[in-house]
Motif scaffolding. Sequence first.
Motif, PDB file in Angstrom:
ATOM      1  N   TRP B 107      32.047  85.898  28.329  1.00 53.77           N
ATOM      2  CA  TRP B 107      32.609  85.402  27.070  1.00 53.77           C
ATOM      3  C   TRP B 107      34.137  85.369  27.137  1.00 53.77           C
ATOM      4  N   THR B 111      36.255  81.844  26.662  1.00 58.21           N
ATOM      5  CA  THR B 111      37.286  81.661  25.637  1.00 58.21           C
ATOM      6  C   THR B 111      38.648  81.413  26.288  1.00 58.21           C
ATOM      7  N   SER B 118      40.458  85.782  21.872  1.00 55.81           N
ATOM      8  CA  SER B 118      39.371  86.454  21.155  1.00 55.81           C
ATOM      9  C   SER B 118      39.371  87.895  21.626  1.00 55.81           C
ATOM     10  N   ALA B 123      34.023  91.457  22.655  1.00 55.99           N
ATOM     11  CA  ALA B 123      33.186  90.875  23.701  1.00 55.99           C
ATOM     12  C   ALA B 123      32.402  91.977  24.415  1.00 55.99           C
ATOM     13  N   TRP B 332      36.175  83.934  16.892  1.00 58.41           N
ATOM     14  CA  TRP B 332      36.025  85.350  16.542  1.00 58.41           C
ATOM     15  C   TRP B 332      34.645  85.621  15.969  1.00 58.41           C
ATOM     16  N   THR B 335      32.069  85.631  18.719  1.00 51.19           N
ATOM     17  CA  THR B 335      32.281  86.487  19.892  1.00 51.19           C
ATOM     18  C   THR B 335      31.158  87.503  20.059  1.00 51.19           C
TER      19      THR B 335
END
Lengths: 101, 400
Positions: B107, B111, B118, B123, B332, B335
């Motif tokens: 992740w 991003t 983020s 994460a 966000w 996430t």
Amino acid sequence: MENIGFALEGAWQVLLIGLLLGAGLPAVFALGIRSLAYGAGGAAETVDAGHAPPHPVGRLGAAVCFAVVLAGVALGITIVVASGFGKEVSFDHVVPSLVDK
Amino acid sequence: MTPELVILGLVVVTALAFDFTNGFHDTGNAMATSIATGALRPKVAVALSASLNLVGAFLSVEVALTVTNAVIKIQDSDGAPRPEFLADGGEALLVIVLAGLVGGILWNLATWLLGLPSSSSHALFGGLVGATIAGLGFNGVNWAGDGTKLDGVVGKVILPALLSPVIAIAVAAVGTWLIHRITEGVAERYRESGFRWGQIGSASLVSLAHGTNDAQKTMGVITLALLASGEWSDTTSIPLWVKVSCAVAIALGTYLGGWRIIRTLGKGLVEISSPQGMAAESSSAAVILTSSHLGFALSTTHVATGSILGTGVGKKGAEVRWGVAGRMALAWLVTLPMAAVVGAIAWYAADLVGGLPGAVVVFVVLVAASGAMYVRSRREPVDHDNVNADWDGMPTQAKV
């Protein structure tokens, strides 16, 4: 959902102290810059189009402002470092002091 | 070498890789504004931030062993792995942690590729939650704590994520407004140069705080894995090599600089001037330090982004690109669930193949997916040369 209560309580405190330090100290710094410009005179200020005379007292004011900001930063670093060593900075007696967690 | 030891090795390497992504994902939080205003040259900025992260990581002597307790139930309150996971050299726990880390890393990379800041901790938490749901079911997740303190997915992740941007926007907006009111009448050039120093100082403070907060999390995860496999038995300290390797990993990541994210934060949201940069970083530093001091931990990323938005709100006539901000807010929101999905898939894959081969397969897939995203990023590279190019989405080509 006790969490919401705890979160709002925490958020409120963070906002208050954040405003004091995060907006207050930059404002003091800005005051220092303003004062420094007043002290330097000439082209440092936009008023009087570059003909303002220097004012030595402005430098003194700037020094005081920057000292306050530096003290604030020093306090911030102390909090970071102290918490790493299992201590915390207490404000119980107004003057910050190091205590065990 | 036993299979369990190899799995442990994979977990340690993956955790350090996560720490590395944590570093470059968050360089922008501290340094984006200084780079955007030209207060620091890009290379100098990342070098400064990296050194302060390194120092910060060593300063965090406090043991962060219970880091996973915030969202999942695989540890006791003193940090020891729960006894039910200790069979087979802790393999059950190791696979959950490995899958969780994979979710967090992938992740973070996705991003980064999109240039979106983020939260790395969200994460990581998301990945762990997903792997736990897959491995232990919904009851393995600490959703809301026991009601005695701020805890669980709701208390440690969701509520702080909603509140932190609001706080940061407010503080930075007030700071920016005050600064501009106070320095009215000071010549522009004089003002810019004066505030550069304030900007560098406040950005350094953010870097230091980042090192102390974030490196600890990976140290805690690695030590948990060591405890589970019986390679370490002390729940009151962290092995020195773990501390050193985590500190170095986060510092190297920071030095690499997540230029795509730095660009979004420094150029994409608001056109930033030095006074605004100082207001933003002061707000970030104050809010992050205050919140961790009060035990109401906020994500560095959310606070830093909120602060930068706040400086746009607080300055008259400044343009805030709310479209960019909206994309970030969306990132966000997803996430935690997205990292959880990846974490869960990784766990199922490891479980399907089973044992050591399962862990190896997951690791190989992680390496392949990371490599693919890196290759994709080279098509539209963003680096220290074009990080400050005018904002029109992503820069097409680096200016030589």
